[in-house]
Motif scaffolding. Structure first.
Motif, PDB file in Angstrom:
ATOM      1  N   PHE A 119       1.111   3.998  -2.979  1.00  0.00           N
ATOM      2  CA  PHE A 119       0.876   5.410  -2.675  1.00  0.00           C
ATOM      3  C   PHE A 119       1.952   6.288  -3.307  1.00  0.00           C
ATOM      4  N   PRO A 159      -3.804   9.044  -1.925  1.00  0.00           N
ATOM      5  CA  PRO A 159      -4.416   8.524  -0.691  1.00  0.00           C
ATOM      6  C   PRO A 159      -5.715   7.775  -0.940  1.00  0.00           C
ATOM      7  N   ILE A 160      -6.490   8.196  -1.940  1.00  0.00           N
ATOM      8  CA  ILE A 160      -7.772   7.536  -2.221  1.00  0.00           C
ATOM      9  C   ILE A 160      -7.535   6.125  -2.754  1.00  0.00           C
ATOM     10  N   THR A 202       0.829  -1.207   0.000  1.00  0.00           N
ATOM     11  CA  THR A 202       0.000   0.000   0.000  1.00  0.00           C
ATOM     12  C   THR A 202       0.864   1.258   0.000  1.00  0.00           C
ATOM     13  N   ALA A 254      -4.798   4.314  -2.619  1.00  0.00           N
ATOM     14  CA  ALA A 254      -4.089   3.487  -1.636  1.00  0.00           C
ATOM     15  C   ALA A 254      -5.056   2.937  -0.589  1.00  0.00           C
ATOM     16  N   ALA A 255      -5.995   3.775  -0.140  1.00  0.00           N
ATOM     17  CA  ALA A 255      -6.967   3.331   0.858  1.00  0.00           C
ATOM     18  C   ALA A 255      -7.884   2.252   0.289  1.00  0.00           C
ATOM     19  N   VAL A 256      -8.336   2.444  -0.954  1.00  0.00           N
ATOM     20  CA  VAL A 256      -9.196   1.445  -1.606  1.00  0.00           C
ATOM     21  C   VAL A 256      -8.439   0.133  -1.782  1.00  0.00           C
ATOM     22  N   TYR A 264      -5.932  -0.957  -0.026  1.00  0.00           N
ATOM     23  CA  TYR A 264      -5.671  -1.545   1.291  1.00  0.00           C
ATOM     24  C   TYR A 264      -6.827  -2.445   1.724  1.00  0.00           C
ATOM     25  N   TYR A 265      -8.056  -1.979   1.519  1.00  0.00           N
ATOM     26  CA  TYR A 265      -9.219  -2.762   1.945  1.00  0.00           C
ATOM     27  C   TYR A 265      -9.592  -3.838   0.927  1.00  0.00           C
TER      28      TYR A 265
END
Length: 234
Positions: free
Chosen positions: A50, A65-66, A46, A68-70, A72-73
């Motif tokens: 990023f 950040p968007i 992740t 990377a967050a998506v 990650y989950y």
């Protein structure tokens, strides 16, 4: 086990680590990932994603950040939840044949432990592998009920876990295990029929989605193709 000084232990809460561990344990004796390896892989990949987006893509300050967050989950579902669902369906398909052989062994007068061993000898499947692991725990000194209880932690299938629980209770309270097994076999057979019916009921929706994605654009192209060609030639 995760050491107290490891990066995972310092970053994540114990509750989150225990949740991932419980999920990975459901992959059974053939699980390939440890808690630490999965969480490190997810964290490092992740962070790498990023920085790649941040440095390479236009508007990376916003997108990095968007995305990377998506990622990650989504990685959790791709590597854990989806494979676990597939394993659950596979175990459910294999269960009937294993427990049928187990029931026949019990009918021939074997005790539960011997019947499990015979079923493992004649059936080669993931269900059989989990029971083989259970017998190993018994050989190392655990009682059969204790080993069966631990087996529940390696099985994502509710149907199989219910059967194991019923076997444990019948063994402890002296009820007829054979009667219990025949009831459970009837339940498994009915569940397989219901699963097939559910899969058949989903076919029209899948066909509709396939038609929308492929046939409708092709049909529009065939209808509008001459018009488009005529427009281009003007």
């Amino acid at each position: 086990m995760i050491g107290k000084n490891s990066l995972v232990a310092r970053i994540y809460r114990k509750k989150d680590i225990d949740k991932i561990k419980a999920k990975l344990d459901l992959f059974g004796v053939k699980k390939k990932l440890t808690v630490e390896s999965f969480m490190n892989l997810r964290l490092y990949s992740t962070v790498l994603l990023f920085f790649i987006i941040f440095l390479v893509v236009d508007g990376g300050v916003v997108l990095a950040p968007i995305i990377a967050a998506v990622y990650y989950y989504i990685l959790y579902y791709l590597m854990i939840e989806i494979p676990l669902k597939k394993r659950e369906r596979r175990l459910d398909r294999e269960a009937y044949y294993y427990f049928e052989v187990l029931t026949l062994a019990l009918e021939s007068g074997r005790n539960l432990e011997t019947a499990i061993s015979m079923a493992c000898k004649y059936i080669d499947s993931e269900v059989s592998d989990e029971f083989k692991e259970t017998l190993k725990h018994v050989n190392f000194g655990k009682s059969l009920p204790e080993a069966l209880s631990q087996m529940n932690l390696r099985i994502p299938s509710t149907a199989i876990n219910n059967i194991i629980l019923n076997i444990e209770q019948s063994n402890v309270f002296g009820n007829s295990i054979i009667d219990t097994m025949y009831n459970q076999l009837d339940f498994l057979k009915e569940k397989q029929i219901m699963d097939v019916k559910a899969a058949i009921n989903k076919l029209p929706n899948k066909i509709s989605i396939f038609s929308v994605l492929f046939f409708v654009p092709l049909l529009l192209l065939l209808i509008l193709g001459p018009v488009i060609l005529q427009f281009i030639n003007i």
